[in-house]
Structures are given as C-alpha cells and as structure tokens.
Design a protein around this motif. Sequence first.
Motif, PDB file in Angstrom:
ATOM      1  N   CYS A  23       0.839  -1.187   0.000  1.00 44.98           N
ATOM      2  CA  CYS A  23       0.000   0.000   0.000  1.00 44.98           C
ATOM      3  C   CYS A  23       0.880   1.244   0.000  1.00 44.98           C
ATOM      4  N   ASP A  25       0.476   3.827   1.651  1.00 44.17           N
ATOM      5  CA  ASP A  25       0.450   4.523   2.948  1.00 44.17           C
ATOM      6  C   ASP A  25       1.883   4.727   3.451  1.00 44.17           C
ATOM      7  N   GLY A  52      -4.219  -0.125  -0.691  1.00 43.37           N
ATOM      8  CA  GLY A  52      -4.667  -1.412  -0.193  1.00 43.37           C
ATOM      9  C   GLY A  52      -3.638  -2.521  -0.345  1.00 43.37           C
ATOM     10  N   HIS A  90      -1.435  -3.697   5.766  1.00 44.26           N
ATOM     11  CA  HIS A  90      -1.024  -2.993   6.977  1.00 44.26           C
ATOM     12  C   HIS A  90      -2.221  -2.576   7.824  1.00 44.26           C
ATOM     13  N   CYS A  93      -5.529   0.533   7.402  1.00 45.88           N
ATOM     14  CA  CYS A  93      -5.516   0.824   5.967  1.00 45.88           C
ATOM     15  C   CYS A  93      -6.867   1.394   5.536  1.00 45.88           C
ATOM     16  N   GLY A  94      -6.817   2.516   4.856  1.00 47.85           N
ATOM     17  CA  GLY A  94      -8.039   3.152   4.385  1.00 47.85           C
ATOM     18  C   GLY A  94      -8.835   2.282   3.438  1.00 47.85           C
TER      19      GLY A  94
HETATM   20 ZN   LIG Z   1      -3.279   1.231   3.120  1.00 45.69          ZN
END
Ligand SMILES: [Zn+2]
Length: 152
Positions: A23, A25, A52, A90, A93-94
């Motif tokens: 991801c 992030d 993701g 992770h 995670c959004g």
């Molecule tokens: Zn994420």
Amino acid sequence: MNKVFHFDAPRDKYHCDAAVIWCFDNRFDLGFRKFLLKRAGVANSDPIKVAGGAKCLASPELETEREFVLQQIRKSIHLHGTRRVILMLHSDCGAYGGLAAGFSGDAAAERVHHHEELRRAAENLARAIPGIEIGAYFVDFEGVWQAELAAV
Ligand SMILES: [Zn+2]
C-alpha cells in the motif's frame, strides 16, 4: 526542458529480488523497507504500490485492479527476472475502512482478518502465476508479522 537536478543513476540492468505489492500509505514505508533489506534479503525490488496493497489480489473493488497488479508482476518477471513476490497489508488501511471504523479499534481482529486476506491473495496469485515464490506480511505500528501460507 531545463535540467534542474543532477545525479548518476546506475545504468546496468538489475535482477529483481522480489516484486513487492504494498500500500502507498507512507507511515509504513520506512519500517517495511528496513525489514525487506535486513530480514527478507530484498536489496533490489520492483515496488508495486497501490492503495490497499495485496487487497487488490485478495478482494479488489474492481476485477480490473487484480488484473492490473498481475500484469505489473508479469512485467517485473519479464524485465528483471523476478521469481519472488512479497505481499503486504497494513494496520489502519483506508482501503479496509481503517482500524477504528473497519475493526472497531480491535487490532487483534484486524490482524486475523488480514491474515485471511493475505492467504486469499497468495492463493489467487499462485493460481494466476504458477510456480512464483510468495511471501506475505502484515505490518502494524510496531512491526511486521509473517502470514502462514498453505503450501502451493
Ligand atoms: Zn493502506
């Protein structure tokens, strides 16, 4: 165009130690990169960063997301001789709604859920690209957890 910066990049092609599906992030970038280099033996990687991470292989919102990631992996294999794929999910995670909203703040429940997602991602990847070596990891705010994958 005006040149605005100078550096010397290596010109030789490299052998990729692993394509890494993770991801974007950024909170987990430094920690996971350290893990890849120091513990997973991945010096040269082909990073495939998508929102993701391995969710795109396990439970994509659109089937085209899975196909896109699979194509990126195939290109890594073709261009850089990649034989290993590392899957990453992770905490918070959004793409999964976050830790608070998606899992009511229950880190253990999130970890169990993502373990199953990593297994699903690995199964789908092994089916799409037979013979590829797969490692799968969950990353939280304190470290890296290795998923137990079924032998393929
Ligand atoms: Zn994420």
